[in-house]
Structure formats: structure tokens, C-alpha cells
Design a protein around this motif. Structure first.
Motif, PDB file in Angstrom:
ATOM      1  N   PHE A  10     -22.550 -75.466  27.567  1.00  0.00           N
ATOM      2  CA  PHE A  10     -22.607 -76.207  26.300  1.00  0.00           C
ATOM      3  C   PHE A  10     -23.937 -75.926  25.593  1.00  0.00           C
ATOM      4  CE2 PHE A  10     -23.929 -79.923  23.883  1.00  0.00           C
ATOM      5  CZ  PHE A  10     -22.819 -80.116  23.062  1.00  0.00           C
ATOM      6  N   VAL A  13     -24.154 -72.181  24.413  1.00  0.00           N
ATOM      7  CA  VAL A  13     -23.340 -71.876  23.229  1.00  0.00           C
ATOM      8  C   VAL A  13     -23.947 -72.517  21.983  1.00  0.00           C
ATOM      9  CG1 VAL A  13     -21.076 -72.220  22.145  1.00  0.00           C
ATOM     10  CG2 VAL A  13     -21.217 -71.559  24.540  1.00  0.00           C
ATOM     11  N   LEU A  14     -24.427 -73.747  22.147  1.00  0.00           N
ATOM     12  CA  LEU A  14     -25.039 -74.438  21.002  1.00  0.00           C
ATOM     13  C   LEU A  14     -26.290 -73.696  20.519  1.00  0.00           C
ATOM     14  CD1 LEU A  14     -25.036 -76.858  19.096  1.00  0.00           C
ATOM     15  CD2 LEU A  14     -26.366 -78.119  20.789  1.00  0.00           C
ATOM     16  N   GLN A  16     -26.900 -70.512  20.876  1.00  0.00           N
ATOM     17  CA  GLN A  16     -26.467 -69.260  20.228  1.00  0.00           C
ATOM     18  C   GLN A  16     -26.021 -69.510  18.797  1.00  0.00           C
ATOM     19  OE1 GLN A  16     -23.377 -67.749  22.743  1.00  0.00           O
ATOM     20  NE2 GLN A  16     -24.796 -66.693  24.134  1.00  0.00           N
ATOM     21  N   LYS A  17     -25.224 -70.559  18.654  1.00  0.00           N
ATOM     22  CA  LYS A  17     -24.716 -70.889  17.312  1.00  0.00           C
ATOM     23  C   LYS A  17     -25.877 -71.228  16.362  1.00  0.00           C
ATOM     24  CE  LYS A  17     -20.232 -70.723  18.085  1.00  0.00           C
ATOM     25  NZ  LYS A  17     -19.339 -69.837  17.321  1.00  0.00           N
ATOM     26  N   ALA A  18     -26.829 -71.988  16.892  1.00  0.00           N
ATOM     27  CA  ALA A  18     -27.957 -72.415  16.045  1.00  0.00           C
ATOM     28  C   ALA A  18     -28.836 -71.228  15.664  1.00  0.00           C
ATOM     29  CB  ALA A  18     -28.785 -73.462  16.760  1.00  0.00           C
ATOM     30  N   GLY A  20     -27.986 -68.202  15.465  1.00  0.00           N
ATOM     31  CA  GLY A  20     -27.280 -67.257  14.589  1.00  0.00           C
ATOM     32  C   GLY A  20     -27.093 -67.812  13.187  1.00  0.00           C
ATOM     33  N   PHE A  21     -27.510 -69.019  12.988  1.00  0.00           N
ATOM     34  CA  PHE A  21     -27.284 -69.671  11.690  1.00  0.00           C
ATOM     35  C   PHE A  21     -28.340 -69.249  10.675  1.00  0.00           C
ATOM     36  CE2 PHE A  21     -27.964 -73.584   9.052  1.00  0.00           C
ATOM     37  CZ  PHE A  21     -26.810 -73.455   8.304  1.00  0.00           C
ATOM     38  N   ARG A  22     -27.874 -68.758   9.539  1.00  0.00           N
ATOM     39  CA  ARG A  22     -28.774 -68.375   8.438  1.00  0.00           C
ATOM     40  C   ARG A  22     -28.354 -69.124   7.179  1.00  0.00           C
ATOM     41  NH1 ARG A  22     -30.497 -66.075  12.179  1.00  0.00           N
ATOM     42  NH2 ARG A  22     -31.232 -63.938  12.466  1.00  0.00           N
ATOM     43  N   MET A  23     -29.331 -69.310   6.338  1.00  0.00           N
ATOM     44  CA  MET A  23     -29.032 -70.017   5.098  1.00  0.00           C
ATOM     45  C   MET A  23     -30.023 -69.549   4.041  1.00  0.00           C
ATOM     46  SD  MET A  23     -28.676 -74.077   5.061  1.00  0.00           S
ATOM     47  CE  MET A  23     -27.928 -74.930   3.720  1.00  0.00           C
TER      48      MET A  23
ATOM     49  N   GLY B  32     -32.537 -72.019   8.049  1.00  0.00           N
ATOM     50  CA  GLY B  32     -31.613 -72.516   9.078  1.00  0.00           C
ATOM     51  C   GLY B  32     -32.310 -73.496  10.010  1.00  0.00           C
ATOM     52  N   TYR B  35     -33.040 -76.727   8.101  1.00  0.00           N
ATOM     53  CA  TYR B  35     -31.796 -77.456   7.829  1.00  0.00           C
ATOM     54  C   TYR B  35     -31.350 -78.284   9.038  1.00  0.00           C
ATOM     55  CZ  TYR B  35     -27.010 -78.222   6.150  1.00  0.00           C
ATOM     56  OH  TYR B  35     -25.827 -78.783   5.750  1.00  0.00           O
ATOM     57  N   ARG B  36     -31.622 -77.728  10.220  1.00  0.00           N
ATOM     58  CA  ARG B  36     -31.214 -78.435  11.443  1.00  0.00           C
ATOM     59  C   ARG B  36     -31.971 -79.764  11.615  1.00  0.00           C
ATOM     60  NH1 ARG B  36     -32.948 -75.958  15.593  1.00  0.00           N
ATOM     61  NH2 ARG B  36     -33.361 -73.801  14.956  1.00  0.00           N
ATOM     62  N   GLN B  39     -31.648 -83.663   6.522  1.00  0.00           N
ATOM     63  CA  GLN B  39     -30.320 -84.225   6.299  1.00  0.00           C
ATOM     64  C   GLN B  39     -29.519 -83.507   5.221  1.00  0.00           C
ATOM     65  OE1 GLN B  39     -31.226 -88.427   5.791  1.00  0.00           O
ATOM     66  NE2 GLN B  39     -30.229 -88.831   7.752  1.00  0.00           N
ATOM     67  N   MET B 110     -16.408 -75.447  20.378  1.00  0.00           N
ATOM     68  CA  MET B 110     -17.596 -74.917  19.695  1.00  0.00           C
ATOM     69  C   MET B 110     -17.548 -73.393  19.594  1.00  0.00           C
ATOM     70  SD  MET B 110     -21.389 -76.347  20.359  1.00  0.00           S
ATOM     71  CE  MET B 110     -21.456 -75.828  22.044  1.00  0.00           C
ATOM     72  N   MET B 113     -15.608 -72.220  16.710  1.00  0.00           N
ATOM     73  CA  MET B 113     -16.099 -72.613  15.380  1.00  0.00           C
ATOM     74  C   MET B 113     -17.122 -71.621  14.843  1.00  0.00           C
ATOM     75  SD  MET B 113     -16.534 -76.676  16.061  1.00  0.00           S
ATOM     76  CE  MET B 113     -17.145 -77.172  14.469  1.00  0.00           C
ATOM     77  N   GLU B 114     -17.222 -71.583  13.537  1.00  0.00           N
ATOM     78  CA  GLU B 114     -18.266 -70.768  12.895  1.00  0.00           C
ATOM     79  C   GLU B 114     -19.627 -71.435  13.107  1.00  0.00           C
ATOM     80  OE1 GLU B 114     -18.000 -67.871  11.131  1.00  0.00           O
ATOM     81  OE2 GLU B 114     -15.890 -67.832  11.761  1.00  0.00           O
ATOM     82  N   ASN B 115     -20.701 -70.630  12.998  1.00  0.00           N
ATOM     83  CA  ASN B 115     -22.057 -71.193  13.134  1.00  0.00           C
ATOM     84  C   ASN B 115     -22.283 -72.360  12.181  1.00  0.00           C
ATOM     85  OD1 ASN B 115     -22.519 -69.181  14.943  1.00  0.00           O
ATOM     86  ND2 ASN B 115     -23.725 -67.892  13.571  1.00  0.00           N
ATOM     87  N   GLU B 116     -21.860 -72.145  10.957  1.00  0.00           N
ATOM     88  CA  GLU B 116     -22.089 -73.173   9.931  1.00  0.00           C
ATOM     89  C   GLU B 116     -21.410 -74.491  10.271  1.00  0.00           C
ATOM     90  OE1 GLU B 116     -21.099 -71.830   6.016  1.00  0.00           O
ATOM     91  OE2 GLU B 116     -22.414 -70.091   6.200  1.00  0.00           O
ATOM     92  N   MET B 119     -23.304 -76.248  12.904  1.00  0.00           N
ATOM     93  CA  MET B 119     -24.537 -76.838  12.360  1.00  0.00           C
ATOM     94  C   MET B 119     -24.244 -78.090  11.546  1.00  0.00           C
ATOM     95  SD  MET B 119     -27.142 -75.440  13.486  1.00  0.00           S
ATOM     96  CE  MET B 119     -26.251 -75.133  15.012  1.00  0.00           C
ATOM     97  N   VAL B 122     -24.002 -80.784  14.024  1.00  0.00           N
ATOM     98  CA  VAL B 122     -25.347 -81.188  14.469  1.00  0.00           C
ATOM     99  C   VAL B 122     -26.010 -82.016  13.369  1.00  0.00           C
ATOM    100  CG1 VAL B 122     -27.654 -80.337  15.104  1.00  0.00           C
ATOM    101  CG2 VAL B 122     -25.618 -79.205  16.001  1.00  0.00           C
ATOM    102  N   LEU B 168     -22.451 -85.559  20.176  1.00  0.00           N
ATOM    103  CA  LEU B 168     -22.013 -84.282  19.608  1.00  0.00           C
ATOM    104  C   LEU B 168     -20.700 -83.834  20.244  1.00  0.00           C
ATOM    105  CD1 LEU B 168     -22.647 -81.902  17.709  1.00  0.00           C
ATOM    106  CD2 LEU B 168     -23.937 -80.847  19.564  1.00  0.00           C
ATOM    107  N   LEU B 172     -17.244 -83.138  18.352  1.00  0.00           N
ATOM    108  CA  LEU B 172     -16.536 -81.862  18.450  1.00  0.00           C
ATOM    109  C   LEU B 172     -15.083 -82.080  18.867  1.00  0.00           C
ATOM    110  CD1 LEU B 172     -19.343 -79.750  20.166  1.00  0.00           C
ATOM    111  CD2 LEU B 172     -18.314 -79.241  17.962  1.00  0.00           C
TER     112      LEU B 172
END
Lengths: 420, 187
Positions: A10, A13-14, A16-18, A20-23, B32, B35-36, B39, B110, B113-116, B119, B122, B168, B172
Motif C-alpha cells: 500500500f 504504490v501510494l 509511486q503514484k505521488a 509520478g504526479f505532476r501538475m 505536485g 498540492y499534496r 487544499q 489504487m 487509478m490514475e496518479n491524479e 492524489m 489524498v 484513505l 478508496l
């Protein structure tokens, strides 16, 4: 084991997802960053220029005065020898730049056996180098003046000083019979065109109020007001130049450190968006709600480079009353005291009873003005006391020290000035 | 593209092209990160902006002992924490005492799901939980370090993290149930 694997998976994976997140931020972020760093660079350059100007100004005054002292005496007219009764030369005031020691003259005065002899006087002195009329003072009188000055704390002096001391009605004097004339001993108050190096140690009490900008965007408004009281010590060294009987210029360095001070902090905050709920600071529209009121204990360290002009408006014997105005480049450090505690706040348990030690640094240009009292207690020591009001003129790093109003602070201080 | 240390030196010297290059190199990734902790996008941009200003201000102190990205990231995390502190957003908002036994299923959800989307999940956690979760799982700080950073005890950090994770996982799984419900409704 299975649970442990699931837990690790868990988290993995979390992560990795975080990661890989771009904005992409909006364009205005870079514009704001660029504007801010450009502004900070300009301010840094301005601060350097200001410091350089201070140094050049102090150097210029020093050079001017030194030059003035070397050229002031009228060499042709003042070949003066001071002889004791037994015709032994004690001090020779060669070319008016006296090397007469205070001790020698004091002893001479005590003995009341002074004799003066004027040598090589070809014509009476009529003006000094600043164009001030001497009043037809003859050479013998000038000799007297040399004697008068020798009791003062300044070893290098000029004829200008002597004349001034003669005409200063507020100067204190004692008289000693000397042949047919009196020898007058003046205190140094009232002299002009004198350069001194002064050191000052003074306790201070400071009152300070700050209004920080906090946040103010479309969503949130927060602002803080801090009213603070501090006690501390200040240490200063300066070049002091008496421009005239009443006006003194000085430039130097000052360091002050306060002890633990008490600060009453008031926070006003609220959401601009009234639809947001679930927060104790919910406000309707842009109305700010009164927040927390608590005590914080801080210390301050100041390092300053002030330039100052002081005007004496009242003199009486060895007492002087003056006002001063000036500007200073100030470096400030705020240290949170180990005694710092936040009050218990049930809404924010994470903030309760913490002992964090935050520091805050800032640089600014401040202006100040004050009222002073001085009393000459000996040849080298002067007692000083007064009140001073300061105001921040230019906050050089507003991003690290956001303030929505120019803070002002005042205080009382007293101490000793030492003339070298 | 300039190597790290040359880029740093050029930025310190005030080269605006280098500063822009530095910003472009890390802006989206650091956004990114911000943002985490925040809010919404607006708050994240505020933190990002302040973080970059600090990075440029203190860049002369960067010695190259670690990676530049790690250094910038630490600045962003610290800036975000200061932002949260200033807004007093650390608090325990929810009490969840029941242990979740759906962790394995949550990992599968998870993964799909996509990264976005993850997030956003989260993001929906209360600020205190989200912050501890970010610092522990993603930044890799220990609970003791987190305790020091947030001025809470180590055990509080640990319990906050456990609760954050449980919440979380619950979200999910709930999300999956909602998705299944939508799928069935479509049929």
C-alpha cells in the motif's frame, strides 16, 4: 506476514503514484517569483550602496576635520611658549597644534606660577580660517586660550575652538589669578569642529508594535498584531563631529540585544468565502473575525549603522538638552525564547505547549528621532539619557517579514558616552 | 541544459535565463509536492511561489552535497508546513477507531487509478492526516522527525499516520463501490 506485505504494498504504490504526479502551475507564479527576486536583488544593491555611502560619509568627515585641524592655526602668529616661573619651557605650542598635556597644565595651574611669553609675533590675528572674526585678540590672549583649552579632553585642538570657548556664554569656567590676567578653564561643551570617537553602553527599554500582513487572497485573510515590550542593552561606537556649538553629526555602528520580552499577539483571521465550513475561523464575506490572543516571549538582536544629526537647544553649565534625527540601516534577528509557550488551545492541539525556537531575520532602513539629556561628568565621560522613536522606512525583505503597516517602536535609554 | 552546479552558480549570479531554466526544470514536480500538502490549486501555487523565492534566496548556500531536486523538495515541504502552521490547520479532525481490513483490496484499487485520482483522494483527507501521510510515506521522514517538524509527539505522529491510512483505504474502497454502483446503473 500477509498483512505486513499488504501494508508495504500500500505504502509503495501510494509513494509511486505521488512521485509520478505532476501538475503545471499557472504562468503568474513565475511572473511573481521573477518580480520578487528582481526586487530583492535591487534592494540588496541599495543596501550595499547605503552602507558604502555611510562609510564614505564618515571617511569624508574624518578627512575634512583632520585636514581642518592641520591647517586651522595661524602658524605665523602663534609662536607661543609657556614657561614656568623658573623659565623652564614646559610646553611649546608649536604652530598652534598643541601637544600640551592636561597633567602638565593642571600642575601648572595649581602652582599659580604661570608665565607666558610670546615669541615671534609679527602681527595680531584678525580672522581664523573659517572667516570668524577674532575681535582683535592679541597674541597674549591667544596664549591664554591655549592654556584654557589644555584642560579639555581633546588633545588636538585649534584656534577656532579656543575662540568659541571664549564666546560661549554657557561654558562653565573657573578662574585662576595669573599675573595681571585670569586664566579661564572651560569645559568642552560648546566647542565646534571637533572630531571625537565615542563609545556608548546603555540600558534600553523598547516598546514595539508590529502589524504583519499574513495572508490575504481570495480565500483567506489573516493578519497579526504584536505589541511588545523589551529591556536590553545597547553598545555603540561612532565618529562624532561637532559641526557648530549646537549641531553635531555622527555615524557609526550600534549593536543592541534585548532580553526576554513580552509580546501580546492578536490574530485576526477569516475566510473570504463564506461557503467554507468546518473551521472555527469561518467568517461571512470579508469580515475578519477576532482570533487568538496570546503571549509570546521573544528576544531581539539589532545591528545598526546609523547616521545622526543632533541639535542642542539648551545648555546650562555641564548640562545639555538636544533633539536628534537620523536614519539607519538595521539588521534584525528575532529569536524565540526557550521560555516560549503557547497557551492551551483545544482547537489546535498540535500547537499546545511547544518549545520551538523560530528565528526571523530582516533588514530595513529606519528613521528615528529623539530627545536627549547629556551631562559631562568628567573629561572623558558623559552621562546620557533620552527617549527615541523609530519607524521602519523601507522593509528590504518583505517576503520574509511581511508587514502591512510600517512598524514603529520607541524606547528610553540611558548610559555613558566615552570620549577618547 | 546546464549541469546542476553550473545552473546553481548562474542563478546565484543573477542570470535570469538560468533562473527560468531552474524554475521550468522543477516547477511541475514541485507543484505536485505542494498540492499534496494544501487544499486546493490556489494554495499550492502560493506555497510553490514562496518556495521558489526561498530557493533563489538561499541558493548560494547549496553546496551540492545532495541532489538539487532533493534540496528544492525539502524547501517546498518546509514552506508548505510553515503555510499550514500559519493557518493553524494541523488538527485531529476525525476519530476512526475501527481497524480496516480492506488494505489488500485498496492496493488493487489504487493500482488501477490514475496518479491524479489517487492524489485527489489524498487531498480529501483532513490536513493533519494528509501532512503526516505525505511526510512519512512519500518524503520518507521518520515519525520522530515528523514529530519535531510538526511540534507533536512521535506517538501522535504514529497514530495520526495509522488513522490517515485507514481513512484513505476506506475512501478508496468506497470509491470502488461507487464506481461499481455507477457501472451497474449504466447497465
Amino acid at each position: 506476514m500477509k498483512e505486513q506485505n499488504a501494508e508495504n504494498n500500500f505504502e509503495k504504490v501510494l509513494a509511486q503514484k505521488a512521485n509520478g504526479f505532476r501538475m503545471n502551475p499557472s504562468e503568474k507564479v513565475w511572473e511573481n517569483v521573477q518580480a520578487q527576486i528582481s526586487k530583492e536583488r535591487k534592494r540588496r544593491v541599495a543596501a550595499w550602496w547605503f552602507s558604502l555611502t555611510l562609510v564614505l560619509l564618515a571617511g569624508g568627515i574624518f578627512y575634512f576635520v583632520l585636514n581642518n585641524h592641520n591647517t586651522t592655526p595661524d602658524k605665523k602668529n602663534q609662536q607661543v611658549a609657556v614657561l614656568p616661573e623658573k623659565n623652564k619651557p614646559v610646553v611649546s605650542s608649536d604652530a598652534g597644534v598643541s601637544t600640551t598635556s592636561t597633567d602638565v597644565v593642571d600642575n601648572t595651574l595649581k602652582s599659580n606660577e604661570l608665565k607666558t611669553e610670546v615669541a615671534d609675533v609679527t602681527e595680531p590675528s584678525s580672522t581664523n580660517n573659517l572667516g570668524m572674526v577674532d575681535g582683535g585678540m592679541d597674541a597674549e590672549k591667544e596664549t591664554q586660550n591655549n592654556l584654557m583649552m589644555s584642560s579639555g579632553p581633546v588633545k588636538n585642538y585649534s584656534k577656532d575652538l579656543m575662540v568659541d570657548s571664549m564666546t560661549n556664554e554657557n561654558a562653565t569656567s573657573t578662574t585662576t589669578p595669573h599675573n595681571s590676567e585670569d586664566v579661564t578653564v572651560h569645559h568642552h561643551i560648546g566647542f565646534y569642529h571637533r572630531l571625537s570617537v565615542v563609545g556608548q553602553i546603555a540600558p534600553l527599554v523598547s516598546f514595539r508594535t508590529l502589524h504583519s500582513a499574513g495572508f490575504n487572497d481570495s480565500l483567506v485573510k489573516i493578519r497579526n498584531q504584536n505589541d511588545q515590550v523589551f529591556m536590553g542593552m545597547s553598545y555603540a561606537a561612532a565618529l562624532r563631529y561637532d559641526l557648530s556649538k549646537t549641531i553635531t553629526l555622527s555615524a557609526g555602528i550600534s549593536y543592541a540585544r534585548t532580553g526576554e520580552g513580552i509580546s501580546v499577539s492578536k490574530t485576526y483571521s477569516g475566510y473570504n468565502d463564506s461557503t467554507i465550513s468546518g473551521n472555527p475561523f469561518v467568517a461571512t464575506d470579508s469580515l475578519l473575525q477576532y482570533g487568538t490572543d496570546y503571549l509570546i516571549v521573544n528576544r531581539y538582536n539589532y545591528l545598526e549603522f546609523p547616521v545622526d544629526m543632533e541639535v542642542t537647544f539648551k545648555s546650562y553649565k555641564t548640562n545639555e538638552f538636544s533633539f536628534n534625527v537620523g536614519a539607519a540601516y538595521e539588521m534584525l534577528k528575532q529569536v524565540q525564547s526557550p521560555f516560549y509557550t503557547m497557551p492551551s488551545d483545544p482547537q489546535f492541539p498540535a500547537f499546545n505547549n511547544t518549545s520551538e525556537s523560530e528565528t526571523l531575520r530582516n533588514q530595513n532602513i529606519k528613521i528615528f528621532g529623539g530627545l536627549n539629556y547629556r551631562n559631562e561628568i568628567s573629561n572623558h565621560f558623559i552621562f546620557t539619557g533620552g527617549i527615541q522613536l523609530n519607524m521602519m522606512l523601507l522593509n528590504l525583505f518583505p517576503s520574509s517579514y511581511p508587514l502591512n503597516e510600517k512598524p514603529y517602536w520607541g524606547g528610553i535609554k540611558g548610559g555613558l558616552i566615552y570620549h577618547f | 541544459m546546464l549541469p546542476e552546479m553550473e545552473l546553481v552558480k548562474a542563478c546565484v549570479d543573477g542570470n535570469s535565463l538560468a533562473q527560468k531554466q531552474f524554475y521550468d526544470r522543477y516547477a511541475s514536480k514541485m507543484m505536485g509536492v505542494c498540492y499534496r500538502y494544501t487544499q486546493n490549486v490556489h494554495e499550492a501555487e502560493d506555497v510553490l511561489q514562496e518556495g521558489f523565492i526561498r530557493a533563489f534566496r538561499y541558493m548560494k548556500d547549496f553546496r551540492g552535497d545532495g541532489s538539487l531536486e532533493g534540496w528544492v523538495r525539502r524547501i517546498m515541504v518546509t514552506t508548505a508546513l510553515n503555510f499550514l502552521k500559519s493557518q493553524k490547520k494541523f488538527r485531529t479532525e476525525l476519530e476512526i477507531n475501527h481497524a480496516s481490513d480492506h488494505e489488500t483490496r485498496a492496493v488493487d484499487v489504487m493500482d488501477q487509478m490514475e496518479n491524479e485520482e489517487v492524489m485527489k483522494m489524498v487531498q480529501s483527507l483532513p490536513t493533519g492526516y494528509r501532512t503526516v501521510l505525505n511526510l512519512f510515506i512519500i518524503e520518507g521522514y521518520s515519525h520522530k522527525e515528523i514529530g519535531d517538524m510538526m511540534n507533536i509527539g512521535e506517538s501522535t505522529s504514529r497514530s495520526q499516520f495509522t488513522r490517515a491510512k485507514q481513512l484513505l483505504i476506506k475512501k478508496l474502497n468506497d470509491n470502488q463501490l461507487i464506481s461499481i454502483g455507477h457501472e451497474r446503473a449504466k447497465r
